[in-house]
Design an enzyme around this catalytic site. Structure first.
Site, PDB file in Angstrom:
ATOM      1  CG  HIS A 233      -3.042  -3.236   4.256  1.00  0.00           C
ATOM      2  ND1 HIS A 233      -2.025  -2.606   4.928  1.00  0.00           N
ATOM      3  CD2 HIS A 233      -3.707  -2.267   3.612  1.00  0.00           C
ATOM      4  CE1 HIS A 233      -2.080  -1.309   4.702  1.00  0.00           C
ATOM      5  NE2 HIS A 233      -3.092  -1.072   3.907  1.00  0.00           N
TER       6      HIS A 233
ATOM      7  CB  CYS B 154      -0.981  -0.066   1.165  1.00  0.00           C
ATOM      8  SG  CYS B 154      -2.418   0.940   0.877  1.00  0.00           S
TER       9      CYS B 154
ATOM     10  CD  GLU C 132      -0.137  -5.411   6.220  1.00  0.00           C
ATOM     11  OE1 GLU C 132      -0.211  -6.033   5.150  1.00  0.00           O
ATOM     12  OE2 GLU C 132      -0.306  -4.191   6.305  1.00  0.00           O
TER      13      GLU C 132
HETATM   14  N1  GLN Z   1      -3.559   6.364   1.138  1.00  0.00           N
HETATM   15  C1  GLN Z   1      -2.263   6.064   1.693  1.00  0.00           C
HETATM   16  C2  GLN Z   1      -1.153   6.831   0.976  1.00  0.00           C
HETATM   17  O1  GLN Z   1      -1.380   7.454   0.010  1.00  0.00           O
HETATM   18  C3  GLN Z   1      -1.986   4.573   1.599  1.00  0.00           C
HETATM   19  C4  GLN Z   1      -2.962   3.814   2.429  1.00  0.00           C
HETATM   20  C5  GLN Z   1      -2.417   2.568   3.052  1.00  0.00           C
HETATM   21  O2  GLN Z   1      -1.211   2.347   3.123  1.00  0.00           O
HETATM   22  N2  GLN Z   1      -3.309   1.766   3.589  1.00  0.00           N
HETATM   23  O3  GLN Z   1      -0.055   6.792   1.424  1.00  0.00           O
END
Ligand code: GLN
Length: 189
Positions: A168, A79, A170
């Protein structure tokens, strides 16, 4: 095997817990002296990529991490970690770690449907996926292997020593994606 987990912000403890379940030793990277410990791989967790980027710069971790990845250190970004590894992010021009040849759209699912759980194939095996204000990969350049798509959007990919997921793993119970990363590391060792 010993895996470093970037622990500046976000869901780093959950990654450590997954690796503990797989019997793998980990340690947290909070400052440059932590980074200098011997390691076989790096995990960059989800969280907020802008906050992590600022801390990486302030702590002078950005360039050593980039160099290590370019020299072949296996890395898994989830992410925000995916965003930090991308060479291009739509509507942003500043530098990040920027080692993976993908273009990314941040907060790609809108605010209303910002978080959801689904299941989809990852490298041929169906896994649960938890998305939280997630990005997707809008373009995977030559040499990037697409591992997973949800609704026609790329949500997991690999380029040599670099693995990224928009979701995710995890935050689920399923160890498949972490096991996949361990195999990547083992093939290199
Ligand atoms: N929206 C976050 C970003 O732009 C990422 C979200 C996440 O890691 N769950 O960094």
């Amino acid at each position: 095997m010993r895996i470093s987990v970037l622990a500046l912000q976000g869901a780093f403890a959950e990654h450590r817990q997954m690796l503990r379940r797989l019997g793998v030793e980990t340690f947290e990277v909070r400052q440059l002296s932590d980074w200098h410990q011997p390691k076989d791989a790096l995990i960059i967790p989800g969280g907020e990529s802008t906050v992590q980027l600022k801390l990486l710069r302030d702590l002078e971790l950005l360039l050593p991490i980039r160099d290590a990845i370019m020299n072949g250190l296996p890395v898994f970004g989830t992410c925000a970690g995916l965003i930090l590894l991308a060479k291009q992010v739509e509507n942003e021009s500043h530098e990040r770690i920027s080692t993976m040849d993908i273009e990314v759209k941040r907060n790609a699912y809108g605010r209303q449907s910002g978080s959801f759980i689904t299941e989809a194939p990852f490298s041929g095996t169906t896994v649960p996926m938890s998305f939280i204000r997630a990005p997707y990969i809008s373009h995977a350049h030559h040499g990037v292997e697409v591992l997973s798509e949800v609704d026609g959007k790329i949500v997991a990919a690999r380029e040599d020593n670099q693995l990224v997921t928009a979701f995710h793993p995890e935050l689920t119970d399923d160890l498949f994606v972490h096991s996949y990363f361990l195999q990547m590391i083992q093939h290199k060792l």
